[in-house]
Design an enzyme around this catalytic site. Structure first.
Site, PDB file in Angstrom:
ATOM      1  N   LYS A   6       0.829  -1.213   0.000  1.00 18.81           N
ATOM      2  CA  LYS A   6       0.000   0.000   0.000  1.00 18.81           C
ATOM      3  C   LYS A   6       0.861   1.259   0.000  1.00 18.81           C
ATOM      4  CE  LYS A   6      -0.815   0.497   4.975  1.00 18.81           C
ATOM      5  NZ  LYS A   6      -1.843   0.758   5.995  1.00 18.81           N
ATOM      6  N   ASP A   7       2.168   1.143   0.273  1.00 15.68           N
ATOM      7  CA  ASP A   7       3.073   2.291   0.220  1.00 15.68           C
ATOM      8  C   ASP A   7       3.658   2.513  -1.169  1.00 15.68           C
ATOM      9  OD1 ASP A   7       2.703   2.692   2.919  1.00 15.68           O
ATOM     10  OD2 ASP A   7       4.600   1.788   3.523  1.00 15.68           O
TER      11      ASP A   7
ATOM     12  N   ARG B  17      -8.407   7.914   3.567  1.00 12.82           N
ATOM     13  CA  ARG B  17      -9.399   6.847   3.356  1.00 12.82           C
ATOM     14  C   ARG B  17     -10.102   6.528   4.659  1.00 12.82           C
ATOM     15  NH1 ARG B  17      -9.215   1.623   4.813  1.00 12.82           N
ATOM     16  NH2 ARG B  17      -7.038   1.855   5.410  1.00 12.82           N
ATOM     17  N   ARG B  18      -9.339   6.338   5.715  1.00 10.36           N
ATOM     18  CA  ARG B  18      -9.949   6.019   7.003  1.00 10.36           C
ATOM     19  C   ARG B  18     -10.768   7.190   7.534  1.00 10.36           C
ATOM     20  NH1 ARG B  18      -4.389   3.457   8.748  1.00 10.36           N
ATOM     21  NH2 ARG B  18      -4.677   1.295   8.075  1.00 10.36           N
TER      22      ARG B  18
ATOM     23  N   ARG C  59       0.884  10.521  12.758  1.00 11.72           N
ATOM     24  CA  ARG C  59       2.051  10.169  11.955  1.00 11.72           C
ATOM     25  C   ARG C  59       3.063   9.407  12.801  1.00 11.72           C
ATOM     26  NH1 ARG C  59       4.095  12.560   7.710  1.00 11.72           N
ATOM     27  NH2 ARG C  59       5.337  10.647   7.800  1.00 11.72           N
TER      28      ARG C  59
ATOM     29  N   ARG D  43       3.148   5.507  16.870  1.00 11.47           N
ATOM     30  CA  ARG D  43       1.700   5.739  16.938  1.00 11.47           C
ATOM     31  C   ARG D  43       1.110   5.128  18.214  1.00 11.47           C
ATOM     32  NH1 ARG D  43      -0.195   4.930  10.579  1.00 11.47           N
ATOM     33  NH2 ARG D  43       1.597   6.008   9.716  1.00 11.47           N
TER      34      ARG D  43
ATOM     35  N   CYS E 166      -2.085  10.217  -2.287  1.00 10.53           N
ATOM     36  CA  CYS E 166      -2.349  10.315  -0.857  1.00 10.53           C
ATOM     37  C   CYS E 166      -3.372  11.399  -0.547  1.00 10.53           C
ATOM     38  CB  CYS E 166      -1.052  10.584  -0.111  1.00 10.53           C
ATOM     39  SG  CYS E 166      -0.978   9.824   1.505  1.00 10.53           S
TER      40      CYS E 166
END
Length: 333
Positions: free
Chosen positions: A84-85, A132-133, A155, A161, A248
């Site tokens: 996904k990156d 997205r979230r 971040r 996190r 992004c």
């Protein structure tokens, strides 16, 4: 004459704990196939910029550029990424040589006090790094009538996190379940969102291996690690994002599942792949558009075509891409 892969392979990797786990995982698999493997740890620009959201500083492609430079300069043979990156359009001269079998693709709810959204106290703060979230959480909170809950940027690497959560900066955070599971932190997961609640990001839970396109011997050596069904599912998801100009700064979800899986996990045997996607507005009035389709898929090209079909459904419904005519113009979310 067929070129042989080098006797010792060097993997370029970020130095976060999760990235190193991923690189070590690929090293172990390659060693099982007779390769000697070394790691080249690197710090990327994405790791260094922690005071701004990724959508404002260039997207998640910031996590792969330094690794690609190491490949280009011959200091490494391959790079291991969370898929996904990886930008939807790789730079000229680079290619994905393999996608490994996918881990749990779902999002995870992590909170020391609240079992789920409904248990959040008044004016609670939820942290996430993903637009997205943000749009999917907003939709869920709207259903609950919880306009008091704030969604704030989060971040840093996974451990950072979690430390911010434990320090009380957030009441809960949302992370990819796969990363927590890979680091033995599954106990931190209070709840896994089913895709119907929170559709995953394209490629979430999968690892991709990037090489130079001019190294076919490496691509061939990596084929035993590739998992055809996972690769095809991710290819369909990434095609949705690529068609819409996935970046992004675009809140887009895409998730493919096999309704009928290929026999013996051989992609060329064919199967039925179902693809769901969602696009939303991160600001203003909540807006969430959804699309889905299924098709028989027996190649990456067929998976890609399914992704384009679903992306076009979203476009007809009003989804806006980030580039001219919806073509790719920025790295992936």
């Amino acid at each position: 004459m067929t070129l042989a892969a080098p006797r010792t392979l060097t993997i370029a990797t970020r130095e976060s704990r999760l990235a190193l786990w991923q690189a070590e995982h690929v090293r172990a698999l390659l060693q099982q196939h007779g390769h000697a493997v070394e790691l080249l740890g690197m710090t990327t620009l994405g790791d260094q910029i922690l005071d701004r959201s990724l959508s404002k500083v260039g997207g998640k492609g910031l996590f792969v550029k330094e690794l690609e430079l190491a490949l280009e300069q011959g200091r490494a043979d391959l790079a291991v990424h969370s898929l996904k990156d990886v930008p939807m359009e790789l730079p000229t001269g680079f290619e994905l040589a393999a996608v490994l079998q996918r881990e749990d693709a779902r999002d995870a709810w992590v909170s020391p006090h609240c079992a789920g959204l409904a248990e959040l106290p008044h004016a609670a703060v939820v942290g996430t790094s993903s637009l997205r979230r943000v749009v999917l959480l907003r939709a869920l909170l709207q259903e609950l009538g919880r306009s008091d809950v704030r969604i704030e940027p989060l971040r840093g690497n996974l451990d950072t996190r979690l430390r911010k959560l434990d320090a009380g900066q957030y009441h809960a955070i949302v992370l990819a379940a796969a990363g927590l599971m890979r680091l033995g932190l599954e106990a931190r997961i209070r709840h896994r969102f089913e895709p119907e609640q929170m559709l995953p990001a394209a490629g979430q839970g999968a690892l991709g291996i990037e090489v130079l396109a001019s190294r076919p011997e490496l691509a061939q050596a990596l084929q035993p690690l590739a998992h055809g069904p996972s690769w095809a599912a991710a290819a369909a998801e990434r095609a949705v994002s690529r068609t819409l100009g996935g970046s992004c700064s675009m809140p887009l979800a895409a998730y493919a599942t096999w309704v009928q899986a290929p026999a013996q996990e051989r992609l060329e045997a064919g199967g039925t792949l179902q693809l769901q996607a969602a696009w939303g507005e991160p600001e203003g009035e909540p807006l969430l558009l959804r699309a889905s389709a299924s098709a028989r898929v027996d190649s990456l090209a067929a998976a890609d075509a399914l992704g384009v079909q679903v992306a076009q459904q979203l476009q007809r419904a009003g989804a806006r891409g980030s580039g001219p005519a919806g073509h790719a113009s920025a790295p992936a979310a």
